[in-house]
Enzyme design. Structure first.
Site, PDB file in Angstrom:
ATOM      1  N   ASN A 195      16.203  14.163  24.522  1.00  0.00           N
ATOM      2  CA  ASN A 195      16.791  14.600  23.255  1.00  0.00           C
ATOM      3  C   ASN A 195      17.580  15.882  23.515  1.00  0.00           C
ATOM      4  O   ASN A 195      17.636  16.374  24.652  1.00  0.00           O
ATOM      5  CB  ASN A 195      15.723  14.768  22.162  1.00  0.00           C
ATOM      6  N   ARG A 196      18.172  16.448  22.474  1.00  0.00           N
ATOM      7  CA  ARG A 196      19.038  17.624  22.673  1.00  0.00           C
ATOM      8  C   ARG A 196      18.296  18.807  23.314  1.00  0.00           C
ATOM      9  O   ARG A 196      18.790  19.414  24.254  1.00  0.00           O
ATOM     10  CB  ARG A 196      19.625  18.063  21.323  1.00  0.00           C
ATOM     11  N   GLU A 198      15.540  18.811  25.060  1.00  0.00           N
ATOM     12  CA  GLU A 198      15.112  18.505  26.434  1.00  0.00           C
ATOM     13  C   GLU A 198      16.280  18.618  27.404  1.00  0.00           C
ATOM     14  O   GLU A 198      16.135  19.163  28.507  1.00  0.00           O
ATOM     15  CB  GLU A 198      14.506  17.098  26.490  1.00  0.00           C
ATOM     16  N   ASP A 263       9.821   7.166  20.910  1.00  0.00           N
ATOM     17  CA  ASP A 263       9.078   6.045  21.513  1.00  0.00           C
ATOM     18  C   ASP A 263       9.717   4.720  21.134  1.00  0.00           C
ATOM     19  O   ASP A 263       9.883   3.826  21.957  1.00  0.00           O
ATOM     20  CB  ASP A 263       7.624   6.035  21.000  1.00  0.00           C
TER      21      ASP A 263
END
Length: 309
Positions: A195-196, A198, A263
């Site tokens: 994601n952003r 991470e 997930d």
């Protein structure tokens, strides 16, 4: 191009990662405690769900594909409970037991449809048990159409570089939901899905779309990945690959709970790839699945019918 239900039913996905049991205690909040300024929850209902990487396998199974799960649990009540839940949902469970491990449990206390408190119980698995997991992985590889590593940073994927190498040598597509800042561990995977926040931890803050594109592609080629899929919440998702980039917009709907949306996205992506779709064809379907699941409470899943209605 949407795959048929038969194509999905034949797709075999092995999920490897950190197992977790999600527990929810629901109750009424009618007063504040006289002991401290906290609400008193009168628990009326307890609920258990499959969590973390095991929830990714549950998402694969709910879509109608054949899901297997490989992970490490403790020889304790939550570990046995998790195994039972996996079996009840039709997931082929390959659990390695570490007597010294406390199975990870996230206990959430819910009052008035709001999370009031979360308690985590966890520690890291033993390396001997992880070596057994590696052996089991090698034995399971041949029967799979896609391998999905779901890294929750709980220590269950200490041997991921060797497992990725084995999977690629066997010609299997490898999808990784990453954690932490050492992405060198995921070298050679087919696609990773940060994601952003991470991705920022790894490549630094970007100034604009051009800067982001440059950093994402540099990371992708440096790690020898076929694709890097950036999940961007309300901005949708962007896939960076050899052909450039492909962005799909977020599905407009009410966001009720984002728990487990990542997930669902990677589980759907892996299922579609296992069913024979390319990453670019699988992307809009995974995006749609993420859009559906944020409209549900808690760690939720999506069915084939919901996805292709």
């Amino acid at each position: 191009m949407n795959p048929s239900k038969q194509q999905v039913a034949k797709a075999r996905v092995l999920v490897v990662g950190d197992a977790m049991l999600d527990r929810y205690w629901h109750g009424a909040v009618e007063r504040i405690s006289p002991e401290a300024p906290v609400p008193v929850v009168k628990v009326s209902r307890e609920e258990e769900r499959i969590g973390a990487a095991a929830n990714v396998a549950y998402n694969v199974s709910t879509l109608g594909a054949q899901a297997s799960f490989l992970g490490v649990v403790g020889d304790d009540e939550p570990g046995h409970r998790l195994e039972k839940l996996l079996q009840e949902t039709g997931i082929r469970a390959h659990l390695k037991r570490d007597p010294g491990l406390r199975t990870t449990v996230k206990l959430r206390v819910i009052g008035r449809q709001q999370q009031l408190l979360r308690m985590d119980f966890e520690n890291e698995p033993d390396h001997e048990v992880l070596a057994l997991q590696n052996e089991a992985f090698t034995g399971l590889l041949a029967q799979q159409d896609a391998i999905l590593f779901s890294d929750y940073g709980k220590g269950g994927l200490a041997h991921i570089p060797a497992m990725i190498e084995s999977a690629r040598a066997a010609g299997k597509p490898v999808l990784v939901d990453p954690k932490g800042s050492d992405y060198g561990r995921y070298r050679g995977a087919t696609v990773i899905t940060p994601n952003r926040a991470e991705l920022q931890d790894v490549v630094g803050r970007w100034q604009n779309e051009d800067d982001l594109r440059e950093r994402a592609q540099k990371l992708r080629t440096g790690l020898g990945l076929q694709g890097l899929l950036l999940t961007r919440s309300e901005e949708g998702m962007t896939l960076y690959d050899d052909a450039g980039e492909l962005t799909v917009k977020a599905q407009a709907r009410e966001v009720f709970d984002v728990t487990g949306a990542g997930d669902t996205v990677i589980a759907t992506l892996a299922t579609m790839v296992a069913a024979g779709l390319s990453l670019r064809d699988a992307l809009p379907i995974a995006n749609r699945a993420g859009g559906i699941v944020v409209g549900k409470f808690g760690t939720a899943t999506v069915s084939y019918e919901e996805l292709f209605a």
